[in-house]
Scaffold this active site. Structure first.
Site, mmCIF file in Angstrom:
data_model
loop_
_atom_site.group_PDB
_atom_site.id
_atom_site.type_symbol
_atom_site.label_atom_id
_atom_site.label_comp_id
_atom_site.label_asym_id
_atom_site.label_seq_id
_atom_site.Cartn_x
_atom_site.Cartn_y
_atom_site.Cartn_z
ATOM 1 N N ASN A 1 117.836 73.115 74.051
ATOM 2 C CA ASN A 1 118.813 72.904 72.972
ATOM 3 C C ASN A 1 118.331 71.786 72.046
ATOM 4 O OD1 ASN A 1 119.373 71.216 75.246
ATOM 5 N ND2 ASN A 1 121.468 70.873 74.569
ATOM 6 N N GLU B 1 120.029 69.496 69.144
ATOM 7 C CA GLU B 1 121.294 69.142 68.487
ATOM 8 C C GLU B 1 121.051 68.504 67.122
ATOM 9 O OE1 GLU B 1 123.469 66.856 71.440
ATOM 10 O OE2 GLU B 1 123.903 68.697 72.552
ATOM 11 N N GLU C 1 118.813 79.029 74.541
ATOM 12 C CA GLU C 1 118.503 80.457 74.571
ATOM 13 C C GLU C 1 117.966 80.937 73.226
ATOM 14 O OE1 GLU C 1 121.213 78.871 75.563
ATOM 15 O OE2 GLU C 1 122.375 80.020 77.016
ATOM 16 N N CYS D 1 126.464 81.085 75.292
ATOM 17 C CA CYS D 1 127.630 81.091 74.392
ATOM 18 C C CYS D 1 127.698 82.424 73.641
ATOM 19 C CB CYS D 1 127.543 79.919 73.411
ATOM 20 S SG CYS D 1 126.359 80.170 72.063
ATOM 21 N N CYS E 1 124.793 83.150 71.210
ATOM 22 C CA CYS E 1 123.550 83.490 71.912
ATOM 23 C C CYS E 1 123.624 84.886 72.516
ATOM 24 C CB CYS E 1 123.246 82.455 72.985
ATOM 25 S SG CYS E 1 122.685 80.878 72.301
HETATM 26 N N1 THU Z 1 124.130 74.776 75.104
HETATM 27 C C1 THU Z 1 123.007 75.548 75.268
HETATM 28 O O1 THU Z 1 121.918 75.166 74.817
HETATM 29 N N2 THU Z 1 123.136 76.730 75.915
HETATM 30 C C2 THU Z 1 124.269 77.180 76.522
HETATM 31 O O2 THU Z 1 124.263 78.249 77.129
HETATM 32 C C3 THU Z 1 125.487 76.390 76.440
HETATM 33 C C4 THU Z 1 125.436 75.206 75.557
HETATM 34 C C5 THU Z 1 124.001 73.471 74.470
HETATM 35 C C6 THU Z 1 124.549 73.337 73.092
HETATM 36 C C7 THU Z 1 124.803 71.844 73.011
HETATM 37 O O3 THU Z 1 123.599 71.184 72.633
HETATM 38 C C8 THU Z 1 125.139 71.433 74.441
HETATM 39 O O4 THU Z 1 124.678 72.508 75.257
HETATM 40 C C9 THU Z 1 126.609 71.198 74.681
HETATM 41 O O5 THU Z 1 127.364 72.259 74.250
#
Ligand code: THU
Length: 115
Positions: free
Chosen positions: A29, A31, A42, A75, A78
Site C-alpha cells: 500500500n 498512502e 493489491e 476492498c 480492489c
Molecule cells: N489496504 C490495503 O492495501 N489492502 C487491503 O486489502 C485493505 C486496506 C490499505 C489501505 C490503507 O493504506 C491501509 O490499508 C488502511 O486502510
C-alpha cells in the site's frame, strides 16, 4: 509489506499476484496526505504486473497480508480491479477464522465488465 508507505494508518499491507503463465508480482500500500489517493497493495501489485507484462495480463490468484495479523480481505475497489484481469481468480486472505480463500465472484458478485 515491508516496503509499504503507510505513515497515516500504520497498517502495512503486502500483496502477491500470480499470473496464468506462472509469474508472480508483488505490491504494497502507498498512502498519501490526501487520504483518498491511497493505493492498496493489491492494486499496486496488479498495476506493476501490467506495467511489466502489458495489457494481456490474466490473473489466477491474489494473496494479501498485513503486519497486524488481523482479518483483511481486498476492498471493494480492489475486487473490481482484480475482476478485470482475473474473473476466475482465487483470493487468499486472512479472514475472521484465519487463512481463507474465495473465488473473486464470491467477494464481488455481478462484477462490472464492458466486454
Ligand atoms: N489496504 C490495503 O492495501 N489492502 C487491503 O486489502 C485493505 C486496506 C490499505 C489501505 C490503507 O493504506 C491501509 O490499508 C488502511 O486502510
Amino acid at each position: 509489506m515491508k516496503n509499504a508507505y503507510a505513515p497515516y494508518s500504520k497498517f502495512r499491507v503486502g500483496s502477491a499476484v500470480l499470473t496464468t503463465t506462472g509469474k508472480v508480482f508483488v505490491g504494497c500500500n502507498v498512502e498519501n496526505a490526501s487520504y483518498g489517493m491511497t493505493n492498496c497493495a493489491e492494486r499496486t501489485a496488479i498495476f506493476s504486473a501490467v506495467a511489466q507484462l502489458g495489457p494481456k495480463l490474466e490473473l489466477s490468484a491474489v494473496a494479501v497480508v498485513n503486519d497486524h495479523g488481523v482479518p483483511c480481505s481486498p476492498c471493494g475497489a480492489c475486487r473490481q480491479v482484480i475482476y478485470e484481469f482475473g474473473p476466475d481468480a482465487t483470493i487468499f486472505f486472512q479472514g475472521a477464522k484465519g487463512e481463507q480463500q474465495a473465488h473473486i465472484t464470491q467477494l464481488l458478485p455481478e462484477g462490472f465488465r464492458l466486454k
